[in-house]
Design a protein around this motif. Structure first.
Motif, PDB file in Angstrom:
ATOM      1  N   ARG A   1       8.216   7.277  -0.898  1.00  8.87           N
ATOM      2  CA  ARG A   1       6.909   7.587  -1.303  1.00  8.87           C
ATOM      3  C   ARG A   1       6.322   6.928  -2.538  1.00  8.87           C
ATOM      4  N   GLU A   2       7.537   6.076  -3.293  1.00  8.46           N
ATOM      5  CA  GLU A   2       7.151   5.283  -4.518  1.00  8.46           C
ATOM      6  C   GLU A   2       6.257   3.941  -4.312  1.00  8.46           C
ATOM      7  N   ASP A   3       6.532   3.689  -2.908  1.00  7.75           N
ATOM      8  CA  ASP A   3       5.435   2.286  -2.393  1.00  7.75           C
ATOM      9  C   ASP A   3       4.724   2.946  -1.420  1.00  7.75           C
ATOM     10  N   PRO A   4       3.425   2.766  -1.719  1.00 13.29           N
ATOM     11  CA  PRO A   4       2.325   3.279  -0.978  1.00 13.29           C
ATOM     12  C   PRO A   4       2.306   2.442   0.466  1.00 13.29           C
ATOM     13  N   SER A   5       2.724   1.251   0.125  1.00 17.66           N
ATOM     14  CA  SER A   5       2.877   0.207   1.484  1.00 17.66           C
ATOM     15  C   SER A   5       4.038   0.621   2.628  1.00 17.66           C
ATOM     16  N   VAL A   6       4.865   1.467   2.263  1.00 14.65           N
ATOM     17  CA  VAL A   6       5.839   1.760   3.267  1.00 14.65           C
ATOM     18  C   VAL A   6       5.263   3.141   3.900  1.00 14.65           C
ATOM     19  N   GLU A   7       5.334   3.284   4.991  1.00 15.52           N
ATOM     20  CA  GLU A   7       4.892   4.595   5.867  1.00 15.52           C
ATOM     21  C   GLU A   7       5.672   4.634   6.895  1.00 15.52           C
ATOM     22  N   ILE A   8       5.878   5.877   7.304  1.00 16.95           N
ATOM     23  CA  ILE A   8       6.497   6.303   8.681  1.00 16.95           C
ATOM     24  C   ILE A   8       5.343   7.086   9.274  1.00 16.95           C
ATOM     25  N   LEU A   9       4.795   6.545  10.360  1.00 17.33           N
ATOM     26  CA  LEU A   9       3.684   6.990  11.311  1.00 17.33           C
ATOM     27  C   LEU A   9       3.958   7.801  12.134  1.00 17.33           C
ATOM     28  N   ASN A  10       3.335   9.071  12.511  1.00 17.85           N
ATOM     29  CA  ASN A  10       3.717   9.832  13.599  1.00 17.85           C
ATOM     30  C   ASN A  10       2.777   9.419  14.688  1.00 17.85           C
ATOM     31  N   ILE A  11       3.147   8.999  15.686  1.00 20.23           N
ATOM     32  CA  ILE A  11       2.303   8.359  16.860  1.00 20.23           C
ATOM     33  C   ILE A  11       2.350   9.574  17.869  1.00 20.23           C
ATOM     34  N   ARG A  12       1.234  10.352  17.790  1.00 25.60           N
ATOM     35  CA  ARG A  12       1.404  11.718  18.430  1.00 25.60           C
ATOM     36  C   ARG A  12       1.912  11.523  20.113  1.00 25.60           C
ATOM     37  N   GLY A  13       2.525  12.289  20.460  1.00 25.06           N
ATOM     38  CA  GLY A  13       3.136  12.414  21.797  1.00 25.06           C
ATOM     39  C   GLY A  13       4.076  11.315  22.180  1.00 25.06           C
ATOM     40  N   VAL A  14       4.213  10.418  21.216  1.00 23.12           N
ATOM     41  CA  VAL A  14       4.969   9.112  21.739  1.00 23.12           C
ATOM     42  C   VAL A  14       6.240   8.881  20.917  1.00 23.12           C
ATOM     43  N   GLY A  15       5.860   8.941  19.266  1.00 24.69           N
ATOM     44  CA  GLY A  15       7.163   8.693  18.629  1.00 24.69           C
ATOM     45  C   GLY A  15       6.570   8.166  17.033  1.00 24.69           C
ATOM     46  N   TYR A  16       7.248   7.066  16.625  1.00 29.12           N
ATOM     47  CA  TYR A  16       7.192   6.812  15.248  1.00 29.12           C
ATOM     48  C   TYR A  16       7.003   5.309  14.830  1.00 29.12           C
TER      49      TYR A  16
ATOM     50  N   LEU B   1       7.630   2.359  11.574  1.00 31.22           N
ATOM     51  CA  LEU B   1       7.694   2.187  10.216  1.00 31.22           C
ATOM     52  C   LEU B   1       6.770   0.814  10.009  1.00 31.22           C
ATOM     53  N   LEU B   2       5.989   1.229   8.844  1.00 27.14           N
ATOM     54  CA  LEU B   2       4.869   0.084   8.221  1.00 27.14           C
ATOM     55  C   LEU B   2       5.552  -0.082   6.993  1.00 27.14           C
ATOM     56  N   ALA B   3       6.014  -1.427   6.744  1.00 27.10           N
ATOM     57  CA  ALA B   3       6.762  -1.993   5.421  1.00 27.10           C
ATOM     58  C   ALA B   3       6.516  -3.567   5.375  1.00 27.10           C
TER      59      ALA B   3
ATOM     60  N   SER C   1      20.512   7.703   6.616  1.00 22.99           N
ATOM     61  CA  SER C   1      21.079   6.216   6.618  1.00 22.99           C
ATOM     62  C   SER C   1      20.538   5.803   8.123  1.00 22.99           C
ATOM     63  N   GLU C   2      21.469   6.392   8.979  1.00 26.86           N
ATOM     64  CA  GLU C   2      21.369   5.989  10.502  1.00 26.86           C
ATOM     65  C   GLU C   2      19.750   6.075  11.106  1.00 26.86           C
ATOM     66  N   LEU C   3      18.871   6.846  10.685  1.00 26.10           N
ATOM     67  CA  LEU C   3      17.780   6.846  11.055  1.00 26.10           C
ATOM     68  C   LEU C   3      16.710   5.816  10.435  1.00 26.10           C
ATOM     69  N   LEU C   4      16.973   5.638   8.977  1.00 30.27           N
ATOM     70  CA  LEU C   4      16.167   4.558   8.385  1.00 30.27           C
ATOM     71  C   LEU C   4      16.439   3.301   8.897  1.00 30.27           C
ATOM     72  N   LEU C   5      17.710   2.899   9.333  1.00 32.01           N
ATOM     73  CA  LEU C   5      18.270   1.829  10.009  1.00 32.01           C
ATOM     74  C   LEU C   5      17.488   1.572  11.459  1.00 32.01           C
ATOM     75  N   LEU C   6      17.390   2.479  12.091  1.00 32.32           N
ATOM     76  CA  LEU C   6      16.936   2.307  13.293  1.00 32.32           C
ATOM     77  C   LEU C   6      15.370   1.985  13.073  1.00 32.32           C
ATOM     78  N   LEU C   7      14.950   2.785  12.156  1.00 31.75           N
ATOM     79  CA  LEU C   7      13.349   2.508  12.098  1.00 31.75           C
ATOM     80  C   LEU C   7      12.975   1.183  11.593  1.00 31.75           C
ATOM     81  N   VAL C   8      13.903   0.466  10.573  1.00 29.92           N
ATOM     82  CA  VAL C   8      13.837  -0.836   9.850  1.00 29.92           C
ATOM     83  C   VAL C   8      14.003  -1.942  11.206  1.00 29.92           C
ATOM     84  N   GLN C   9      15.007  -1.670  11.890  1.00 30.07           N
ATOM     85  CA  GLN C   9      15.334  -2.610  13.152  1.00 30.07           C
ATOM     86  C   GLN C   9      13.956  -2.567  14.212  1.00 30.07           C
ATOM     87  N   HIS C  10      13.240  -1.631  14.066  1.00 31.37           N
ATOM     88  CA  HIS C  10      12.153  -1.592  14.815  1.00 31.37           C
ATOM     89  C   HIS C  10      10.660  -1.465  14.127  1.00 31.37           C
ATOM     90  N   ARG C  11      10.704  -2.072  12.879  1.00 34.81           N
ATOM     91  CA  ARG C  11       9.452  -1.931  12.136  1.00 34.81           C
ATOM     92  C   ARG C  11       8.494  -2.738  12.834  1.00 34.81           C
TER      93      ARG C  11
END
Length: 227
Positions: A208-223, A225-227, A161-171
């Motif tokens: 994974r049930e929603d194909p429009s939602v992705e957590i991308l790896n940005i190689r050598g940098v971070g992540y 969230l596309l949603a 939950s903590e990790l997802l919240l951080l990703l959503v806040q920086h989508r």
């Protein structure tokens, strides 16, 4: 300012007495419980600002104690005291809802430093009460729930939950790997990085049930969230 109220779960009575007296001298109010079951009863009766939990406890072990308190409080920070440092043990600790760990033996100065850092990193409570939309999903951070099509899809662990919240806040923004590790784990070392990878894999499975939602790896940098 009211001193932070700390719940100490430690079954080694001499160590517990030293920690309680020392932490009280450093501005904490400390309540001690010698086993996990008594600690759980105390936690259910009154609020605490932070918990220090030995992993190996009688009646109810430290991991189980934290899993229970996370059902009612997803925010209170938890520091594990442990003699273990293997990756799988750290993953289990974080998965149960822990925020940090300290390997025995440790110095009092290091413990106090970790406690203040955990208290400092506490997010504003209002951030955890929001209902957030993530593609077709509805994310309830306070309840640690992910809903899909008006049905409960997944009950997230505290760390998920903590990790997802951080990703959503920086989508749609690149979130640096080091930033995530320092903010959520307080350390960007190898073990923490491996642990974070485990939780990212779990989040991707939940989403994974929603194909429009992705957590991308940005190689050598971070992540990102596309949603």
């Amino acid at each position: 300012m009211k001193p932070p109220h700390l719940l100490l779960l430690e079954d080694e009575v001499p160590l517990a007495k030293i920690l309680q007296e020392s932490l009280q001298k450093r501005g904490f109010t400390v309540t001690h419980a010698p086993d996990g079951q008594q600690g759980l009863e105390l936690f259910r009766r009154q609020p605490f600002d932070i918990c220090v939990v030995d992993v190996m406890l009688p009646l109810l072990d430290g991991f189980s104690f934290v899993r229970e308190i996370r059902k009612v409080d997803g925010q209170v920070p938890v520091l594990f005291l442990t003699a273990k440092s293997q990756t799988q043990d750290l993953v289990q600790g974080y998965a149960s809802g822990g925020n940090d760990y300290l390997k025995k033996p440790f110095t009092l100065e290091e413990l106090v430093l970790r406690l203040h850092e955990l208290l400092r990193r506490q997010p504003p409570k209002e951030n955890l009460s929001e209902t957030l939309l993530v593609g077709r999903y509805t994310f309830l951070p306070q309840k640690q729930e992910l809903w899909l099509d008006k049905k409960l899809h997944a009950k997230l662990s505290y760390r998920e939950s903590e990790l997802l919240l951080l990703l959503v806040q920086h989508r749609h923004q690149v979130l640096e790997r080091k930033t995530v590790l320092l903010q959520l784990w307080g350390d960007d070392g190898f073990f923490q990085a491996r642990t974070m990878d485990v939780f990212l894999t779990k989040l991707r499975k939940h989403l994974r049930e929603d194909p429009s939602v992705e957590i991308l790896n940005i190689r050598g940098v971070g992540y990102k969230l596309l949603a």
